[in-house]
Scaffold this motif. Structure first.
Motif, mmCIF file in Angstrom:
data_model
loop_
_atom_site.group_PDB
_atom_site.id
_atom_site.type_symbol
_atom_site.label_atom_id
_atom_site.label_comp_id
_atom_site.label_asym_id
_atom_site.label_seq_id
_atom_site.Cartn_x
_atom_site.Cartn_y
_atom_site.Cartn_z
ATOM 1 N N THR A 1 0.830 -1.206 0.000
ATOM 2 C CA THR A 1 0.000 0.000 0.000
ATOM 3 C C THR A 1 0.867 1.260 0.000
ATOM 4 O O THR A 1 1.970 1.274 0.528
ATOM 5 N N LYS A 2 0.324 2.298 -0.633
ATOM 6 C CA LYS A 2 0.951 3.621 -0.650
ATOM 7 C C LYS A 2 0.537 4.365 0.614
ATOM 8 O O LYS A 2 -0.599 4.217 1.041
ATOM 9 N N PRO A 3 1.388 5.157 1.185
ATOM 10 C CA PRO A 3 2.800 5.319 0.837
ATOM 11 C C PRO A 3 3.591 4.087 1.263
ATOM 12 O O PRO A 3 3.209 3.383 2.194
ATOM 13 N N PHE A 4 4.690 3.841 0.572
ATOM 14 C CA PHE A 4 5.479 2.651 0.850
ATOM 15 C C PHE A 4 6.947 3.034 0.978
ATOM 16 O O PHE A 4 7.384 4.081 0.503
ATOM 17 N N SER A 5 7.691 2.181 1.602
ATOM 18 C CA SER A 5 9.138 2.332 1.712
ATOM 19 C C SER A 5 9.765 1.753 0.450
ATOM 20 O O SER A 5 9.432 0.629 0.053
ATOM 21 N N ILE A 6 10.669 2.495 -0.180
ATOM 22 C CA ILE A 6 11.322 1.994 -1.388
ATOM 23 C C ILE A 6 12.120 0.740 -1.057
ATOM 24 O O ILE A 6 12.176 -0.190 -1.862
ATOM 25 N N ASP A 7 12.709 0.674 0.121
ATOM 26 C CA ASP A 7 13.471 -0.518 0.500
ATOM 27 C C ASP A 7 12.569 -1.746 0.604
ATOM 28 O O ASP A 7 12.953 -2.836 0.186
ATOM 29 N N GLU A 8 11.368 -1.562 1.162
ATOM 30 C CA GLU A 8 10.432 -2.681 1.244
ATOM 31 C C GLU A 8 9.993 -3.118 -0.153
ATOM 32 O O GLU A 8 9.937 -4.313 -0.456
ATOM 33 N N LEU A 9 9.705 -2.155 -1.012
ATOM 34 C CA LEU A 9 9.292 -2.500 -2.378
ATOM 35 C C LEU A 9 10.420 -3.234 -3.100
ATOM 36 O O LEU A 9 10.172 -4.248 -3.773
ATOM 37 N N LEU A 10 11.640 -2.778 -2.957
ATOM 38 C CA LEU A 10 12.773 -3.451 -3.590
ATOM 39 C C LEU A 10 12.937 -4.869 -3.079
ATOM 40 O O LEU A 10 13.244 -5.776 -3.863
ATOM 41 N N ALA A 11 12.717 -5.079 -1.802
ATOM 42 C CA ALA A 11 12.788 -6.435 -1.248
ATOM 43 C C ALA A 11 11.703 -7.317 -1.862
ATOM 44 O O ALA A 11 11.946 -8.479 -2.228
ATOM 45 N N ARG A 12 10.505 -6.782 -2.029
ATOM 46 C CA ARG A 12 9.415 -7.548 -2.634
ATOM 47 C C ARG A 12 9.704 -7.855 -4.101
ATOM 48 O O ARG A 12 9.369 -8.934 -4.594
ATOM 49 N N ILE A 13 10.354 -6.915 -4.791
ATOM 50 C CA ILE A 13 10.744 -7.149 -6.182
ATOM 51 C C ILE A 13 11.782 -8.269 -6.243
ATOM 52 O O ILE A 13 11.679 -9.170 -7.083
ATOM 53 N N ARG A 14 12.764 -8.225 -5.360
ATOM 54 C CA ARG A 14 13.805 -9.272 -5.355
ATOM 55 C C ARG A 14 13.195 -10.650 -5.137
ATOM 56 O O ARG A 14 13.598 -11.622 -5.765
ATOM 57 N N VAL A 15 12.219 -10.738 -4.255
ATOM 58 C CA VAL A 15 11.570 -12.023 -3.970
ATOM 59 C C VAL A 15 10.760 -12.509 -5.172
ATOM 60 O O VAL A 15 10.677 -13.701 -5.429
ATOM 61 N N SER A 16 10.194 -11.580 -5.926
ATOM 62 C CA SER A 16 9.302 -11.934 -7.030
ATOM 63 C C SER A 16 10.018 -12.222 -8.353
ATOM 64 O O SER A 16 9.419 -12.782 -9.266
ATOM 65 N N THR A 17 11.276 -11.812 -8.461
ATOM 66 C CA THR A 17 11.972 -12.016 -9.749
ATOM 67 C C THR A 17 13.056 -13.077 -9.645
ATOM 68 O O THR A 17 13.434 -13.509 -8.629
#
Length: 116
Positions: A100-116
């Motif tokens: 959800t917005k607003p979000f932490s860029i670090d958290e989003l990057l961690a979620r991207i790493r897990v998903s790719t």
């Protein structure tokens, strides 16, 4: 290089995510509406989609539904909608994650790493 499609109608979010993702060696493509996002996905399948639900033409739920008709690429919903029903609907339709917005860029990057 991992290709990420960022779909959001907020130019500031598109700009911020593009800068942050490119700085981490992701290839980034953007779309500010659902129709453009669907056209991009059909033309060049990205490795991951970051998808806002509140789009000006075709809403994100419809985009997700249409994407799932022909691919299982990871989709992370990035939305201001924070009601449990919205999250459950997106996840039930095939979203791999929801932040959800607003979000932490670090958290989003961690979620991207897990998903790719």
């Amino acid at each position: 290089m991992t290709h990420i499609l960022v779909v959001d109608d907020d130019p500031a979010i598109l700009r911020t995510l593009t800068i942050n993702l490119r700085a981490r060696d992701y290839e980034v493509q953007t779309a500010s509406d659902g129709r453009t996002a669907l056209a991009i996905v059909k033309t060049r399948l990205p490795d991951l989609i970051l998808l806002d639900l509140g789009l000006p033409d075709v809403d994100g739920v419809t985009v997700l539904r249409r994407v799932r008709e022909f691919t299982n690429i990871p989709v992370i919903v990035v939305s201001a909608r924070n009601e449990p029903d919205d999250k459950v609907e997106a996840l039930d339709l095939g979203a791999d994650d929801y932040i959800t917005k607003p979000f932490s860029i670090d958290e989003l990057l961690a979620r991207i790493r897990v998903s790719t």
